[in-house]
Enzyme design. Structure first.
Site, short mmCIF file in Angstrom:
data_model
loop_
_atom_site.label_atom_id
_atom_site.label_comp_id
_atom_site.label_asym_id
_atom_site.label_seq_id
_atom_site.Cartn_x
_atom_site.Cartn_y
_atom_site.Cartn_z
N ARG A 52 0.84 -1.21 0.00
CA ARG A 52 0.00 0.00 0.00
C ARG A 52 0.87 1.26 0.00
NH1 ARG A 52 -4.51 0.60 4.59
NH2 ARG A 52 -2.71 1.15 5.86
N LYS A 151 -2.74 6.81 1.03
CA LYS A 151 -2.53 7.14 2.45
C LYS A 151 -1.47 8.24 2.49
CE LYS A 151 -2.24 4.85 6.94
NZ LYS A 151 -3.37 5.52 7.56
N GLU A 184 -16.27 5.82 5.50
CA GLU A 184 -15.46 5.23 6.58
C GLU A 184 -15.42 6.23 7.73
OE1 GLU A 184 -11.31 4.93 5.43
OE2 GLU A 184 -11.47 6.72 4.18
N1 PMP Z 1 -9.35 4.67 7.08
C1 PMP Z 1 -8.52 5.68 7.32
C2 PMP Z 1 -8.87 7.03 6.85
C3 PMP Z 1 -7.33 5.45 8.02
O1 PMP Z 1 -6.49 6.46 8.27
C4 PMP Z 1 -7.02 4.15 8.47
C5 PMP Z 1 -5.74 3.85 9.18
N2 PMP Z 1 -5.61 4.56 10.38
C6 PMP Z 1 -7.95 3.12 8.22
C7 PMP Z 1 -9.09 3.42 7.49
C8 PMP Z 1 -7.69 1.72 8.66
O2 PMP Z 1 -6.66 1.15 7.88
P1 PMP Z 1 -5.71 0.02 8.42
O3 PMP Z 1 -6.58 -1.10 8.88
O4 PMP Z 1 -4.87 -0.36 7.25
O5 PMP Z 1 -4.91 0.58 9.54
#
Ligand code: PMP
Length: 287
Positions: A52, A151, A184
């Site tokens: 990622r 990200k 989300e």
């Molecule tokens: N959505 C956002 C906006 C995030 O910043 C994150 C990570 N903090 C997640 C979802 C969750 O992702 P992950 O499970 O890969 O940590």
């Protein structure tokens, strides 16, 4: 000994770990990052986080100066250097120092930073009793403006929604997308359970494709819990039987109230309880 921070292959005491004020990561949020967890000395889904990170970097035309496998080794080395077995790891790659203009071609030397430390995002009580959250009025970035799949170091969209949550007395907030669908939360993905079926918004709802989210979908498959990625509205959240959030830092955390409506019977439901237990086994390599 002070915490050892990795910057471009060298370790610095936390107090002396510094980068330039001309770094475009600081000036413009121009860079990418990952938040990861190590359990019992092993980084959970390290390869997925690397993939990622490099994909985020590729999209913003940022060339990470070292290979994926070298960076994986360096993440593990940073953990060892700090004698950490259970930790949170923040991996940051900035565009590097440049001029005061936007032009990324006038920057040099992307900075690769690895911080391994402890994290306690929420008090234990929230995991037992569940979170109360709200829907933010700040919508998630339009994917054609700044894709939530990246990200990036530009988190103001999420921070604006987080502020709304905090002002309402909540540590998390749901964000809708430009179509009014559930996307989300500010730093977590969202799941609901309706009549025994596990549902989460699809990638094209304009979300970060969470690695914990994918691990939960994988786990549901193994446990024969029917699961689908499905477009949902705020109404679906409010009438859900159960709800929980996922993220590397938060892990799996139940939600018992949204916009002052009780979800289900207001307690942590059976499917959530089971997934939390199985997720614990998974991260420790037992499941
Ligand atoms: N959505 C956002 C906006 C995030 O910043 C994150 C990570 N903090 C997640 C979802 C969750 O992702 P992950 O499970 O890969 O940590």
């Amino acid at each position: 000994m002070s915490l050892q921070i990795y910057i471009n292959g060298t370790y610095y005491d936390k107090e002396n770990a510094k980068i330039s004020v001309y770094d475009h990561g600081l000036l413009y949020g121009d860079g990418v990052f990952e938040g990861m967890r190590a359990y019992s000395g092993k980084v959970f889904k390290l390869r997925e986080h690397m993939d990622r990170l490099y994909e985020s970097a590729r999209t913003i035309c940022l060339q990470i100066p070292i290979s994926k496998s070298q960076l994986e080794d360096d993440v593990n080395a940073t953990l060892q250097k700090n004698a950490l077995t259970d930790a949170y790891i923040r991996l940051v790659v900035t565009r590097g120092a440049g001029s005061l203009g936007l032009d990324p071609n006038r920057t040099s030397d992307p900075q690769v930073i690895i911080i391994a430390d402890h994290i306690a995002l929420y008090p234990a009580e929230f995991y037992e009793k569940g979170l109360k959250i709200i829907t933010a009025s700040t919508i998630r970035n339009h994917p054609a403006a700044l894709s939530p799949r990246i990200k990036s170091l530009n988190y103001l969209n999420n921070i604006m929604a987080k502020i709304e949550g905090l002002q309402a007395g909540c540590v998390e907030a749901v964000m809708l997308n430009h179509k009014g669908e559930v996307a989300e939360c500010t730093g977590d993905n969202i799941f609901i359970i309706k009549r025994g079926i596990l549902l989460t918004p699809p990638k094209d709802a304009g979300i970060l494709e969470g690695i914990t989210r994918n691990a939960i979908l994988e786990l549901a498959g193994k446990l024969n819990i029917p699961a689908h990625e499905q477009t949902m509205t705020r109404h679906d959240l409010l009438v859900a039987d159960e709800c929980f959030l996922t993220g590397s830092a938060a892990e799996v955390i139940p939600v018992v109230s949204i916009d002052s409506r009780t979800i289900g019977d207001g307690t942590v439901g059976p499917v959530t309880t089971r997934l939390i237990a199985e997720f614990k086994k998974m991260v420790h390599g037992i499941a």
